[in-house]
Each structure stands twice: as structure tokens, then as C-alpha cells.
Design an enzyme around this catalytic site. Structure first.
Site, PDB file in Angstrom:
ATOM      1  N   ARG A   1      47.071  42.199  25.670  1.00  0.00           N
ATOM      2  CA  ARG A   1      47.843  42.924  26.672  1.00  0.00           C
ATOM      3  C   ARG A   1      48.360  42.004  27.777  1.00  0.00           C
ATOM      4  O   ARG A   1      49.062  42.441  28.664  1.00  0.00           O
ATOM      5  CB  ARG A   1      46.996  44.053  27.257  1.00  0.00           C
TER       6      ARG A   1
ATOM      7  N   LYS B   1      34.808  48.469  12.886  1.00  0.00           N
ATOM      8  CA  LYS B   1      33.931  49.629  12.872  1.00  0.00           C
ATOM      9  C   LYS B   1      33.480  49.949  14.301  1.00  0.00           C
ATOM     10  O   LYS B   1      33.423  49.052  15.142  1.00  0.00           O
ATOM     11  CB  LYS B   1      32.753  49.401  11.928  1.00  0.00           C
TER      12      LYS B   1
ATOM     13  N   TYR C   1      50.777  44.351  21.948  1.00  0.00           N
ATOM     14  CA  TYR C   1      50.441  44.708  20.573  1.00  0.00           C
ATOM     15  C   TYR C   1      51.701  45.064  19.789  1.00  0.00           C
ATOM     16  O   TYR C   1      51.788  44.797  18.580  1.00  0.00           O
ATOM     17  CB  TYR C   1      49.459  45.872  20.553  1.00  0.00           C
TER      18      TYR C   1
END
Length: 325
Positions: A38, A98, A59
Site C-alpha cells: 500500500r 490461510k 495492489y
């Protein structure tokens, strides 16, 4: 192993992104060619450390990079859903850290977008691709345990109480279950599938997220799984699969490269020691490369439908925890 190395774009510059970039150097299956953050400063620092040529200050810019084949989504899990879909909409395959998402609804949407666009997607449950887990899968496939009766696994780590640290911060998806408990839940899912009955108990941290959660899963086969996770203490982090003819003991840390032992009801134990370079995250990168080289859009070792099922299970656990609070 593959026709040509796949080109990775790393979305995020935190600790897990650094571990992945480090381990990626251990394989010839892929190379990090771009990183997105960012801020330009963060992207530049990460790129300088890992010798990455392209560094993006957003992104959106990263996923638009024509030199990138696959995006590794390595931001905190509340940001997985939006950024995975951002990458997929840009035509990029994704490996999503995850837990895959915050809940099953978000997981279903990512899977739908991936399938709608014919793109590869996989949860970065790196444990599934480690050598000792391949040994476990082989023993299970050959039926050496007989009927599986029980699975146990725990994952506990001690963290200093800090409201701004992501594991205690609700806005960053904090809590023991999502960050630590996903490992034992995924391990039980690999062995026994989706539970038909779930009983859970949870204790909150000072910020309201779950600090400790214990789970009891029941299955139609009659098998049970007993799983725990906590932010309050370093537990043994071991696992076991118990069968009528033998059991498998997985030494700590069961979710990382480790030693496994097959203990038959009669006869001598068989011990398989871990020989490992790095942390072990490069094995999941190799799996992505293999699947893309084969033209597959998901992995049979970490199927998308199973990822959704795991998120559904954890949704139920968290719902029960809130009801019993």
C-alpha cells in the site's frame, strides 16, 4: 519439474510474505518477479531484500502487471477476500494465505469467481504439502491403521497481550481459531472429512476475540476429533491419528516439517525423520507450479470444496462460542 518457472507476484510485505519469498529461493519451480504494497516505501524495501525487479505501490498495480502469473495473497485474513477477487478479476491465478477467508460465505465467492474465470485458486495451507504429511497420506491410503477411531491435534502459542497486535485485534481477524486453530481443523479434515457433529468451548481474550478454543468433532463413521488452540501458552503442538490396528504420532510442531512414527498394535514402530531445508513453504509453491503445468485449476491435495467446508466448520465453532459466552 515444470516447463518454465512460474512468475510470482507477492501481495503484501509482512512476515509470512518474507518467509514465502525466502523459501521460494529453494525451488526452481517459480520466482518472485513483483511485489505490491500500500506504499512505495514498503514495496521497495521488500523488493530490495529479495531482489525483486518490479515493485508496486498498490495492489491494483500489482495484479495488472503483465509479467505476473500467480498472486500470493499474504495480507491479514480480513483482506484475503477482496484482494483474491481483485487478482482473479485481473486474470491472475491465486494462492491465498490461510485461513482462506474470514468465513465460508467469503470463501464461496472466491471459489465462484475462480471457477467462473477458469483460473487456479488454492488455500496456502502449507502443511498439506510437507514431506511428512505425504508419508501420513500414504499410510492412510494403504489402510495400515485399520479403522480410524480418533484424531487429536493442538496448536497453542504464547503472545503478550497487545490490543494492536493482529492476533488480539478484532479488525485484523484476531483470535486463536482463525490463525492457529485452522491447522488442527484442516488436519482433521484431511483425515476424516467434514464432521457431522460439532461441540466447542471458547474463552475470550481481553479484546473479545477467542483466546482459547477447544473442539470435539463427531463423524458418521463413529470417529471423533479432539482439537485445541490457544493464544495463552505454548502447547506441545503435536498430533495423532489413532486406528484399530495402529496409530500415527506426529511430533511438534505437527504443522511444520517434523518426524512421524507409525506405532502398530503389534510389532515395532516405524519412524520417519524429517529432512528439511527452509521453513517448508516452498512445497506449496511447487504444488501450484505442478498444477499450472498440468493445466489444472485446483489441487487435489487442498481442494477448494474442502477449503469451503473447513470455513463452514469454523463458522459453526465460532457461532457456538458466541452463544455460550
Amino acid at each position: 519439474m515444470v516447463d518454465s518457472p512460474i512468475r510470482w507476484g507477492i501481495l503484501g510485505t509482512g512476515g509470512i510474505a518474507s518467509t514465502f519469498a525466502t523459501d521460494l529461493r529453494l525451488t526452481d519451480s517459480g520466482v518472485a518477479v513483483a511485489v505490491g504494497s500500500r506504499s512505495q516505501g514498503s514495496a521497495d524495501r521488500f523488493a530490495d531484500e529479495f531482489g525483486i525487479a518490479s515493485r508496486h505501490a498498490s495492489y491494483e498495480s500489482l495484479v495488472a502487471d503483465a509479467d505476473v502469473d500467480v498472486i500470493y495473497v499474504a495480507v491479514p485474513h480480513p483482506m484475503h477476500h477482496d484482494n483474491a477477487i481483485l487478482a482473479l478479476r485481473a486474470g491472475k491465478h491465486v494462492l491465498v494465505e490461510k485461513p482462506f477467508t474470514m468465513n465460508a460465505a467469503e470463501a464461496r465467492e472466491i471459489v465462484w469467481v475462480a471457477r467462473e474465470n477458469g483460473l487456479f485458486a488454492m488455500e496456502a495451507m502449507w502443511t498439506r504439502f510437507l514431506p511428512h504429511v505425504a508419508v501420513i497420506r500414504d499410510w492412510l491410503a494403504r489402510g495400515v491403521l485399520g479403522d480410524v477411531v480418533a484424531v487429536t491435534a493442538d496448536h497453542g502459542q504464547w503472545f503478550a497481550e497487545d490490543a494492536e497486535f493482529r492476533l488480539f485485534a478484532p479488525e485484523l481477524g484476531g483470535g486463536a481459531l482463525l490463525d492457529l486453530g485452522v491447522y488442527p481443523v484442516s488436519f482433521a479434515s484431511m483425515v476424516l472429512g467434514t464432521p457431522s457433529r460439532i461441540v466447542s468451548m471458547s474463552e475470550p481474550a481481553f479484546t473479545g476475540v477467542d483466546a482459547q478454543t477447544s473442539m470435539l468433532f463427531g463423524y458418521d463413521s463413529g470417529a471423533q476429533a479432539v482439537l485445541t488452540c490457544t493464544l495463552r501458552a505454548k502447547s506441545p503442538t503435536t498430533a495423532a491419528i489413532v486406528g484399530s490396528d495402529a496409530r500415527i504420532e506426529v511430533e511438534g510442531d505437527f504443522y511444520a516439517p517434523t518426524t512421524v512414527t507409525l506405532v502398530p498394535r503389534e510389532g515395532d514402530p516405524v519412524r520417519v525423520e524429517s529432512v528439511q531445508e527452509g521453513r517448508g513453504l516452498h512445497h506449496q509453491a511447487d504444488e501450484v507450479a505442478r498444477r499450472l503445468d498440468a493445466g489444472d485449476v485446483e489441487s487435489s491435495l487442498m481442494p477448494l470444496d474442502e477449503t469451503i467446508s473447513i470455513m463452514e466448520t469454523m463458522d459453526t465453532v465460532l457461532t457456538q462460542a458466541r452463544q455460550n459466552a
